[in-house]
Every structure is written in C-alpha cells, then in structure tokens.
Design an enzyme around this catalytic site. Structure first.
Site, PDB file in Angstrom:
ATOM      1  N   SER A   1      27.694 146.124  12.817  1.00  0.00           N
ATOM      2  CA  SER A   1      28.199 145.267  13.966  1.00  0.00           C
ATOM      3  C   SER A   1      28.355 146.170  15.184  1.00  0.00           C
ATOM      4  O   SER A   1      28.905 145.844  16.243  1.00  0.00           O
ATOM      5  CB  SER A   1      29.254 144.350  13.655  1.00  0.00           C
ATOM      6  OG  SER A   1      30.376 145.416  13.233  1.00  0.00           O
TER       7      SER A   1
ATOM      8  N   LYS B   1      33.407 150.154  20.874  1.00  0.00           N
ATOM      9  CA  LYS B   1      33.176 148.960  20.378  1.00  0.00           C
ATOM     10  C   LYS B   1      33.940 147.801  20.682  1.00  0.00           C
ATOM     11  O   LYS B   1      35.257 148.343  20.543  1.00  0.00           O
ATOM     12  CB  LYS B   1      33.000 148.967  18.839  1.00  0.00           C
ATOM     13  CG  LYS B   1      32.589 147.582  17.975  1.00  0.00           C
ATOM     14  CD  LYS B   1      32.545 147.912  16.534  1.00  0.00           C
ATOM     15  CE  LYS B   1      32.006 146.981  15.845  1.00  0.00           C
ATOM     16  NZ  LYS B   1      31.803 147.179  14.228  1.00  0.00           N
TER      17      LYS B   1
ATOM     18  N   SER C   1      28.802 148.903   8.941  1.00  0.00           N
ATOM     19  CA  SER C   1      28.390 148.732  10.184  1.00  0.00           C
ATOM     20  C   SER C   1      28.429 150.158  11.256  1.00  0.00           C
ATOM     21  O   SER C   1      27.887 150.084  12.396  1.00  0.00           O
ATOM     22  CB  SER C   1      29.428 147.853  11.056  1.00  0.00           C
ATOM     23  OG  SER C   1      29.235 146.618  10.356  1.00  0.00           O
TER      24      SER C   1
END
Length: 498
Positions: A227, A150, A251
């Site tokens: 996210s 990420k 997330s």
C-alpha cells in the site's frame, strides 16, 4: 502535409477509428507483428507486438480524442513518418508519432510514441505536493534529500487522507508531525509531498479505485505495488529520493520488488508509530524506500534507535521458500544466491498455510477494530475490493482472533528460532508486478506466503533489487533477527557494491 504514399492515410484513419472503438483485432492488424515493434509513452516503452497487444487488452480503451493536425514525412517508398496533434475530450492537447511500413501491400505501424497533456499534479502519485511541502528546519546528514510521505503519516497542518476521499473530507489538519516525519526533517530532509496509499492501507496492489494506479516506470503498464504505492512510485520516478511508508503484510517490500527499489521493513516497534494511522498494530511497522542502498542506510541512521556496531553473519536460503515464487523470480533469486556466499538449509514448512491463515485472521480482526466503525457507515464510499476485505474482517469472532493470536505467537517463536543470528534469503514477492487489469487475489495470496514470515516474526526485512531474465524487476529479501536492522542495511551496502 507532404503528399503521402498511396494507402498510408487510409491506414492511419483506420487505426484512429479502431482506437476510438477499442477494436483490438483491428489494432493488432495495424501494428506490425514481431518482437521489434515499439510503443512508448510517459509510463515507459513496450517492446514487441505481444506486449503492446497485452497492454491494449488490459487498459479498457484509449481516452476520447480527435485529430487536429497530421503531417507525413516520407522516408522511403514503403516507409513514412506520421506526426499528429491530438485534442482530448477531457481537455488538453497531445501528440503521437508513428513510423509506418508497407509490406505485402499493407501499411502497419512499426514504432509509435504517444504523449498526453502533462498534468500539473499527477494525482495517481501525490495527494499534495510542494517545492517542497515542508522545509527541513536546519541542515543535517540528509540535507538535499526529499521525502514522499505515505498518506497515513501526520504532517503538521495537513490532513491524513488514508487513500479515501470521504475519509479525507472528514479529517482535520494534524497539529504535529508523526515522529518518523519529524526525525527525517530534523536530519535535514525536506518533505516533498504526501503520497497516495491504498485505501486504509488494506491492500498490496497499489490500484486505488478513487485515484488510479501510480505508474511503475521500471515495469510499464504493470501495477506499482501497495500500500506504499505513491511513495514508491515517487521515488522510482525521481520525484523524491526517499519514500516513507508502512509495512504490515508487505507494503514496503512489495512495491520495492515490483519497482526495482531498495526497501526496509523495520523491526516491529523499532520506529515509533505515533502520528501514523494504524491498520493492524500487532504487525504495523515503519519502513522506507530509496533508489540506492547507501541512502537507505542513511535514512536508517535518522530513524532507527542506536545499536551495536553492525556485524556480518551467515546467509542461508531455504529452497522450499524460493520454490514458492514463479519460475522467473525463483531463477533470479537463485542466480543472486549463486553469486554470493549463501548456505542452503531445508525447513519443514508444512505449517506455513496455517501460519498465513492465522496472520490474516488476526490482521483482519485488528483492522476491523481499528476502522470498523467508520467502514460500517461509509461502505458505499469504498473500493469494492477493500470493502470486501473489511466485510470479511467484520465476521472474525473474538474466539477466532484469540486462536489466531495463539498460533501467531507459536509461529513467531519458530520463525525467530530458525533465523537465529543468521540472515534468511528468500524472494521478496512471488512474482513480478502483474499487468494492470489482471486478477490480483491469487498473486496477493502467493506473495503473502513469503511476506508473512517477517510480519509474524516482527523481524526486519530488506528487499534489494534484482532482474528476471525477461528484464523485469523483482526482489531478493533479507530477513534478520529483531533489532538487526542496521546489520541488514550495512550488509546490503556491501552486497550492492559493483
């Protein structure tokens, strides 16, 4: 082109004009009605006229193009195959294949497949990718695995982009790997690339306004979940085997549920967050995703601190929590519960709205403390939705934050006391993945009623995939006491066995 049946090419060109004009009524008429009509592309297959129509209504029109070639192969008097080569205005050539059928004197498409030029790099999923981007320094238990990192984690020699072009442009290359990245490399996994995130990780949708929505191959034309959106899509698509991310308000669990993946939010503080861009430090945790439970557990061996041997404990479900989900998701969770040894217990959740409000207030206060200085000078460079969330965060007073922190502390004690030494079973999300273009705020609020429990409690939470009766992925979430991450991983490996 062979001689086409009468009226076919008139219908073909009428379809093309309607497509370029985004004439939804005409497009509906030119696709055969009924549940067996098909439309497929690289994002997945849509089955039934209703699904196809809903997809068209949400996408806002097709890319501009022209027909370069069109060839017809007559199958029968009232059936014909049309294969056309398309040239996109933005560059590149694609192809569409359509099976047409004539009924009551009218031609309509019964099945279609669309292929667009394949990008060298799908920038919806990846910011930067390699073959691999970073090699593991030596072999280990994760040799042969690849990681989508990420875009909040430091990868040595690369910038942290945080889902925003202005942030990325001002960033400097990181001097060292984040601890979580270094541990996976030391265990033998390669870093495949740096994957997209929602802007500054302040979202649960995956709909990055700057780079687009990463595809969801398990639920075509629906959002990916954020996210940790890019990492999840990379794993779901098979581009990487491990998705490394964070979970503040859900997330990891949300994209895992939406895409049919296994995903663990670790105990707060169990995995060091050094080298990770913060959002709300009171709730930020490291998490990861995989397509199977065994690999999820192997990643845990590399990232988690040592613990006592896993122990099996009782599972408990709270009907009031299950009822917070939409009926199709609630039914899927109940079917899973019915197939396993799970007891039922009521829990007075009258304070849940208060707990959620306090969680969101404290999260907002900390998010503004983390990034308010930058947001205040770069508001025009932000997605309006995320910018609005930060603007609301800027108005949280210190008194409100302190009151929220007090409420969160009391709620944390209550949640931990209820969970005890058991494993709590609940829906991972309130719904299946919404279609792209649908309103998302109501879905976010409903889902956070469920996800905030582990966030407030600082508890490990693992989403394991189930399927609704309509065939869409969703998740069953298992929540345990702090430090029992390995117990959840071992339990999931056991539960996932056929």
């Amino acid at each position: 082109m062979t001689h086409p049946p009468a009226g076919l090419m008139d219908a073909f060109w009428a379809y093309e004009r309607a497509l370029m004009a985004n004439d939804l009524d005409a497009l509906d008429r030119l696709f055969a009605p009924g549940p067996n009509t098909l439309r497929g592309d690289a994002n997945g297959l849509l089955v039934g006229h209703e699904q196809i129509s809903a997809f068209r209504g949400a996408r806002g029109g097709a890319p501009r193009r022209r027909i370069v070639q069109a060839h017809v192969q007559t199958v029968a008097d009232d059936h014909a195959l049309v294969v056309a080569v398309t040239e996109l205005a933005r560059g590149g050539r694609g192809q569409q294949t359509q099976l047409w059928r004539r009924a009551d004197g009218r031609w309509a498409v019964t099945a279609a497949h669309v292929s667009l030029p394949a990008p060298a790099l799908d920038t919806r999923v990846w910011r930067v990718v390699g073959d691999p981007l970073v090699h593991a320094p030596h072999t280990g238990p994760l040799t042969g695995e690849s990681v989508a990192v990420k875009d909040l984690f430091a990868v040595a020699g690369h910038r942290v982009g945080a889902g925003n072009p202005a942030w990325e442009a001002a960033a400097t290359p990181e001097p060292a790997h984040a601890t979580a990245v270094a541990r996976l490399l030391d265990a033998g996994a390669d870093v495949r690339g740096i994957a997209r995130t929602d802007e500054l990780a302040y979202s649960l949708a995956g709909t990055n306004a700057h780079f687009g929505t990463p595809p969801n191959p398990r639920a075509p034309h629906r959002i990916s979940g954020g996210s940790t959106s890019g990492s999840a899509s990379a794993v779901s698509l098979g581009h990487a085997s491990i998705g490394l991310g964070t979970d503040t308000g859900g997330s990891i669990r949300v994209p895992a549920s939406y895409q049919g993946l296994f995903g663990l939010r670790s105990t707060h503080g169990a995995v060091p967050l050094d080298g990770v861009l913060p959002l709300a430090p009171s709730f930020d945790t490291v998490g990861w995703l995989a397509r199977d439970a065994a690999l999820l557990a192997r990643v845990g061996e590399a990232l988690l601190p040592p613990a006592a041997p896993p122990s099996r404990t009782a599972l408990v479900v709270v009907p009031q929590l299950v009822a917070l989900a939409q009926p199709d998701v609630a039914d899927a969770v109940r079917r899973w519960v019915g197939a396993h040894d799970v007891s039922t217990e009521d829990w007075d959740l009258a304070q849940l709205p208060t707990w959620l409000a306090a969680f969101q207030t404290l999260q907002a206060h900390e998010a503004w403390r983390s990034h308010g200085g930058w947001v205040g000078t770069h508001a025009e460079a932000m997605d309006p939705d995320v910018r609005g969330r930060f603007e609301a965060a800027s108005r949280v007073t210190l008194e409100q934050a302190e009151q929220a922190a007090s409420t969160v502390a009391a709620a944390r004690a209550t949640i931990r006391d209820f969970v005890g030494d058991r494993v709590l079973v609940l829906p991972a999300t309130s719904s299946v993945a919404p279609r792209i273009g649908e309103g998302l705020q109501a879905v976010r609020d409903a889902t956070m009623q469920l996800t905030c429990l582990a966030g407030i409690g600082g508890l490990p939470a693992l989403s394991l995939p189930v399927t609704t009766s309509g065939g869409l992925p969703c998740g069953v979430c298992l929540v345990a006491a702090p430090g029992r991450d390995r117990d959840l991983l071992a339990l999931t490996c056991e539960l996932a066995q056929p």
